[in-house]
Design a protein around this motif. Structure first.
Motif, PDB file in Angstrom:
ATOM      1  N   LEU A   1       0.850  -1.185   0.000  1.00  0.00           N
ATOM      2  CA  LEU A   1       0.000   0.000   0.000  1.00  0.00           C
ATOM      3  C   LEU A   1       0.888   1.238   0.000  1.00  0.00           C
ATOM      4  CD1 LEU A   1      -3.134   1.004   1.440  1.00  0.00           C
ATOM      5  CD2 LEU A   1      -1.276   1.957   2.781  1.00  0.00           C
ATOM      6  N   GLN A   2       0.548   2.225  -0.842  1.00  0.00           N
ATOM      7  CA  GLN A   2       1.241   3.516  -0.830  1.00  0.00           C
ATOM      8  C   GLN A   2       0.230   4.613  -1.140  1.00  0.00           C
ATOM      9  OE1 GLN A   2       4.512   3.999  -3.589  1.00  0.00           O
ATOM     10  NE2 GLN A   2       5.087   5.963  -2.719  1.00  0.00           N
ATOM     11  N   PHE A   3       0.018   5.507  -0.165  1.00  0.00           N
ATOM     12  CA  PHE A   3      -0.955   6.583  -0.289  1.00  0.00           C
ATOM     13  C   PHE A   3      -0.286   7.896   0.096  1.00  0.00           C
ATOM     14  CE2 PHE A   3      -4.189   9.370   1.581  1.00  0.00           C
ATOM     15  CZ  PHE A   3      -5.096   9.431   0.538  1.00  0.00           C
ATOM     16  N   ASN A   4      -0.531   8.941  -0.708  1.00  0.00           N
ATOM     17  CA  ASN A   4       0.089  10.235  -0.473  1.00  0.00           C
ATOM     18  C   ASN A   4      -0.948  11.354  -0.462  1.00  0.00           C
ATOM     19  OD1 ASN A   4       2.103   8.400  -1.920  1.00  0.00           O
ATOM     20  ND2 ASN A   4       3.410   9.994  -1.133  1.00  0.00           N
ATOM     21  N   TYR A   5      -0.751  12.315   0.449  1.00  0.00           N
ATOM     22  CA  TYR A   5      -1.584  13.511   0.548  1.00  0.00           C
ATOM     23  C   TYR A   5      -0.655  14.720   0.453  1.00  0.00           C
ATOM     24  CZ  TYR A   5      -4.755  17.022   2.471  1.00  0.00           C
ATOM     25  OH  TYR A   5      -5.525  18.142   2.646  1.00  0.00           O
ATOM     26  N   VAL A   6      -0.854  15.566  -0.564  1.00  0.00           N
ATOM     27  CA  VAL A   6       0.005  16.727  -0.768  1.00  0.00           C
ATOM     28  C   VAL A   6      -0.405  17.818   0.218  1.00  0.00           C
ATOM     29  CG1 VAL A   6       0.854  18.448  -2.406  1.00  0.00           C
ATOM     30  CG2 VAL A   6       0.306  16.128  -3.204  1.00  0.00           C
TER      31      VAL A   6
ATOM     32  N   GLU B   1       2.052   3.452 -17.116  1.00  0.00           N
ATOM     33  CA  GLU B   1       1.783   3.882 -18.490  1.00  0.00           C
ATOM     34  C   GLU B   1       0.968   5.174 -18.564  1.00  0.00           C
ATOM     35  OE1 GLU B   1       2.990   1.998 -21.113  1.00  0.00           O
ATOM     36  OE2 GLU B   1       3.937   0.721 -19.610  1.00  0.00           O
ATOM     37  N   GLU B   2       0.615   5.760 -17.431  1.00  0.00           N
ATOM     38  CA  GLU B   2      -0.234   6.943 -17.428  1.00  0.00           C
ATOM     39  C   GLU B   2       0.553   8.197 -17.803  1.00  0.00           C
ATOM     40  OE1 GLU B   2      -2.452   7.227 -13.768  1.00  0.00           O
ATOM     41  OE2 GLU B   2      -2.616   5.048 -13.658  1.00  0.00           O
ATOM     42  N   GLU B   3      -0.162   9.234 -18.220  1.00  0.00           N
ATOM     43  CA  GLU B   3       0.475  10.514 -18.531  1.00  0.00           C
ATOM     44  C   GLU B   3       0.964  11.171 -17.251  1.00  0.00           C
ATOM     45  OE1 GLU B   3      -1.814  13.221 -20.906  1.00  0.00           O
ATOM     46  OE2 GLU B   3      -2.603  11.598 -22.141  1.00  0.00           O
ATOM     47  N   GLU B   4       1.959  12.037 -17.393  1.00  0.00           N
ATOM     48  CA  GLU B   4       2.435  12.796 -16.242  1.00  0.00           C
ATOM     49  C   GLU B   4       1.290  13.655 -15.712  1.00  0.00           C
ATOM     50  OE1 GLU B   4       6.580  14.703 -15.525  1.00  0.00           O
ATOM     51  OE2 GLU B   4       5.380  16.128 -16.675  1.00  0.00           O
ATOM     52  N   THR B   5       1.147  13.662 -14.387  1.00  0.00           N
ATOM     53  CA  THR B   5       0.067  14.401 -13.731  1.00  0.00           C
ATOM     54  C   THR B   5       0.671  15.312 -12.676  1.00  0.00           C
ATOM     55  OG1 THR B   5      -1.404  12.515 -14.048  1.00  0.00           O
ATOM     56  CG2 THR B   5      -2.087  14.150 -12.444  1.00  0.00           C
ATOM     57  N   THR B   6       0.101  16.505 -12.522  1.00  0.00           N
ATOM     58  CA  THR B   6       0.525  17.432 -11.483  1.00  0.00           C
ATOM     59  C   THR B   6      -0.454  17.355 -10.319  1.00  0.00           C
ATOM     60  OG1 THR B   6       1.529  18.937 -13.092  1.00  0.00           O
ATOM     61  CG2 THR B   6       0.986  19.858 -10.918  1.00  0.00           C
ATOM     62  N   PHE B   7       0.086  17.186  -9.122  1.00  0.00           N
ATOM     63  CA  PHE B   7      -0.715  17.190  -7.901  1.00  0.00           C
ATOM     64  C   PHE B   7      -0.337  18.410  -7.082  1.00  0.00           C
ATOM     65  CE2 PHE B   7      -0.370  12.768  -9.208  1.00  0.00           C
ATOM     66  CZ  PHE B   7      -1.702  12.380  -9.205  1.00  0.00           C
ATOM     67  N   ARG B   8      -1.356  19.039  -6.500  1.00  0.00           N
ATOM     68  CA  ARG B   8      -1.170  20.263  -5.721  1.00  0.00           C
ATOM     69  C   ARG B   8      -1.694  20.067  -4.309  1.00  0.00           C
ATOM     70  NH1 ARG B   8      -2.432  21.307 -10.910  1.00  0.00           N
ATOM     71  NH2 ARG B   8      -1.074  22.754 -12.018  1.00  0.00           N
ATOM     72  N   ALA B   9      -1.450  21.059  -3.452  1.00  0.00           N
ATOM     73  CA  ALA B   9      -1.893  20.997  -2.061  1.00  0.00           C
ATOM     74  C   ALA B   9      -3.357  20.584  -1.984  1.00  0.00           C
ATOM     75  CB  ALA B   9      -1.697  22.351  -1.378  1.00  0.00           C
ATOM     76  N   GLY B  10      -3.629  19.580  -1.134  1.00  0.00           N
ATOM     77  CA  GLY B  10      -4.978  19.061  -0.963  1.00  0.00           C
ATOM     78  C   GLY B  10      -5.281  17.854  -1.826  1.00  0.00           C
ATOM     79  N   ASP B  11      -4.474  17.600  -2.855  1.00  0.00           N
ATOM     80  CA  ASP B  11      -4.671  16.435  -3.720  1.00  0.00           C
ATOM     81  C   ASP B  11      -4.102  15.185  -3.066  1.00  0.00           C
ATOM     82  OD1 ASP B  11      -5.718  18.173  -5.625  1.00  0.00           O
ATOM     83  OD2 ASP B  11      -3.875  18.224  -6.838  1.00  0.00           O
ATOM     84  N   THR B  12      -4.620  14.031  -3.463  1.00  0.00           N
ATOM     85  CA  THR B  12      -4.100  12.747  -2.994  1.00  0.00           C
ATOM     86  C   THR B  12      -3.770  11.881  -4.190  1.00  0.00           C
ATOM     87  OG1 THR B  12      -6.260  11.646  -2.902  1.00  0.00           O
ATOM     88  CG2 THR B  12      -5.531  12.820  -0.911  1.00  0.00           C
ATOM     89  N   TYR B  13      -2.866  10.935  -3.985  1.00  0.00           N
ATOM     90  CA  TYR B  13      -2.619   9.924  -5.009  1.00  0.00           C
ATOM     91  C   TYR B  13      -2.252   8.608  -4.344  1.00  0.00           C
ATOM     92  CZ  TYR B  13       2.211  11.748  -4.562  1.00  0.00           C
ATOM     93  OH  TYR B  13       3.417  12.192  -4.091  1.00  0.00           O
TER      94      TYR B  13
END
Length: 144
Positions: free
Chosen positions: A77-82, A93-105
């Protein structure tokens, strides 16, 4: 509410960490500083939680690649909260994505990924398990 429970949990205990006492230290990558959130101690090593920020004392030369390089962790499991700033991330294989404050991945178990850019004010809370797991780099990584 479901009665479904996860099996095989280690004994858990209450653990506190306070922001005023938080210490950032070097860790997996030279380009980052890490602050432990006590989850490994609380869960008997089943999970780890940390806050990661950019290391202001680390700089790379123009010749060095400043991404983490394509890599995978042997996590279940790996979960991140910016918390602040921005990160550009490529997962499999996904496109590059930008995550900002409040986003999770959430990065699927053992998926290849590469952090290609973070801003100076970048901070992320990361939770993964198990707490001790290998990281395998596929592409060149410097600092990260």
């Amino acid at each position: 509410m479901s009665d479904q429970r996860l099996n095989g949990w280690n004994p858990q205990k209450t653990v506190y960490t306070y922001a005023k006492d938080r210490k950032f230290e070097t860790g997996l990558r030279k380009g980052g500083l890490y602050a432990d959130l006590g989850l490994a101690e609380a869960t008997g090593g089943q999970f780890h939680g940390e806050i990661i920020k950019k290391n202001p004392d680390y700089s790379v030369t123009d010749e060095e690649k400043t991404t983490t390089g394509m890599h995978r962790h042997q996590y279940d499991l790996q979960f991140n909260y910016v918390l602040s700033g921005e990160i550009d991330l490529v997962i499999e294989e996904e496109e590059e994505t930008t995550f900002r404050a409040g986003d999770t991945y959430f990065i699927p178990s053992r998926a290849l990924h590469d952090e290609t850019r973070v801003t100076e004010d970048f901070r992320v809370m990361q939770i993964y398990g198990p707490a001790k797991a290998e990281t395998l780099t596929v592409g060149q990584a410097v600092g990260g």
